[in-house]
Design an enzyme around this catalytic site. Sequence first.
Site, PDB file in Angstrom:
ATOM      1  N   GLU A 104       1.256  -1.313   0.133  1.00 28.33           N
ATOM      2  CA  GLU A 104      -0.075  -0.381  -0.035  1.00 28.33           C
ATOM      3  C   GLU A 104       0.634   1.726  -0.200  1.00 28.33           C
ATOM      4  O   GLU A 104       0.244   2.707  -0.574  1.00 28.33           O
ATOM      5  CB  GLU A 104      -0.981  -0.376   1.025  1.00 28.33           C
ATOM      6  CG  GLU A 104      -0.323   0.164   2.267  1.00 28.33           C
ATOM      7  CD  GLU A 104       0.676  -1.398   2.908  1.00 28.33           C
ATOM      8  OE1 GLU A 104       0.169  -1.461   4.504  1.00 28.33           O
ATOM      9  OE2 GLU A 104       0.001  -2.220   2.074  1.00 28.33           O
ATOM     10  N   HIS A 162       6.805  -8.162  -4.232  1.00 29.81           N
ATOM     11  CA  HIS A 162       5.292  -8.636  -5.079  1.00 29.81           C
ATOM     12  C   HIS A 162       5.200  -7.934  -6.372  1.00 29.81           C
ATOM     13  O   HIS A 162       5.313  -6.574  -5.992  1.00 29.81           O
ATOM     14  CB  HIS A 162       4.839  -7.912  -3.548  1.00 29.81           C
ATOM     15  CG  HIS A 162       3.094  -9.073  -3.741  1.00 29.81           C
ATOM     16  ND1 HIS A 162       2.540 -10.217  -4.807  1.00 29.81           N
ATOM     17  CD2 HIS A 162       2.135  -8.626  -3.251  1.00 29.81           C
ATOM     18  CE1 HIS A 162       1.503 -10.131  -4.586  1.00 29.81           C
ATOM     19  NE2 HIS A 162       0.870  -8.957  -4.104  1.00 29.81           N
ATOM     20  N   GLU A 192      -6.018 -27.822  20.924  1.00 29.86           N
ATOM     21  CA  GLU A 192      -5.950 -28.132  19.753  1.00 29.86           C
ATOM     22  C   GLU A 192      -6.329 -27.436  18.596  1.00 29.86           C
ATOM     23  O   GLU A 192      -6.233 -28.160  17.394  1.00 29.86           O
ATOM     24  CB  GLU A 192      -8.109 -29.116  20.514  1.00 29.86           C
ATOM     25  CG  GLU A 192      -7.287 -29.873  21.402  1.00 29.86           C
ATOM     26  CD  GLU A 192      -6.339 -30.516  21.321  1.00 29.86           C
ATOM     27  OE1 GLU A 192      -6.475 -31.473  20.534  1.00 29.86           O
ATOM     28  OE2 GLU A 192      -5.841 -31.596  22.572  1.00 29.86           O
TER      29      GLU A 192
END
Length: 355
Positions: free
Chosen positions: A91, A115, A239
């Site tokens: 940005e 990128h 978990e």
Amino acid sequence: MPPSQENHLQLPVERGVTAAALAGRPVAVIGYGNQGRAHALNLRDSGVDVRIGGRPGSTTRARAESEGFRTLDTPEAVRGTDLVIVALPDEAHAAAWAGAISPSLVPGQTAGFIHGSSVHFGLVKPVPGIGMVLVAPKGPGTTLRERFVMGQGIPALVAMHAERDRAHGGPGALDIARAWAAGLGCARAGLVHTTFRDEAETDLFGEQAVLCGGMLGLAQAAYEVLVEAGYPPLLAYTECIHEIKQVADLLYARGPAGMRAAISNSAEFGTYAAAPRMVDERTKAAMRALLDEIRSGAFTRRMQADHDAGGRWFRAERAAADAHPMERAGAEVRALMPWLAAEPGGEAGTKGANE
């Protein structure tokens, strides 16, 4: 030389490339965050002359100075270099390119991106005579640096958007990109030749659908279901969130079949029973919608508009996410293993792969 970059059906992979094309050619790294720091350190260790560009007084610039780099204001860092690596958040590209980087470029230089989004979606405009290339290591800067120090490397995507003015000879823009990738250690694994378009669109989609958006969304929903059913938050967090890394590491190192071979029979049986219920046509329809928004540029325009307006939506979403009860449960779990803070990725305040 690798085959044409216009061929989207083939992905040529190179290994054994060297950084020789950057010998005697100064490189500027603009930004010293997660990726910028790793690029600068790896290139310097590969014998490349590296300088750092940034804002006066910034903490990242101070860190670069403390680690032995010459630091300059961005326009000054750009001048007199052969390769300018833009290692800023996506940005920030448009403003930095228009205000500090492109006015300081002269024909024959090459601009490098980690990128492809800002170039592909038109936030960064090409400059006549300036090469535009992409080197996108497929991992965060911490991993890029860690593997380099170990004598290894991670694969990188490589592409060229524009050739540089070669009136005075020297390597082409793509050769400079290949040398840059080699200096990072990525050629030890493989350089995958692609396009700015394909890298930008697949990277954004992968982040949203699986790696960040999908993973966090699914983990948070599972945590909430267990807590709503009366299970302790610490158990629910352990978990559904904490153990992700253990299984993801198996997938990373061995692939899907290798992961299935390493887990228990009950876990594997449950995989076959649950996967079609968790990921069905509705899920894929949502993924297709995400991809359409990415490919059309709608996502990039929305993100840039929010940034230009002060990032109000982004900051509000971040604050809400940080306030979720699972953060408290996560802090309790991590407190049981204080050594996690010293592991790669465990430092507070680190940011994404392109910062």
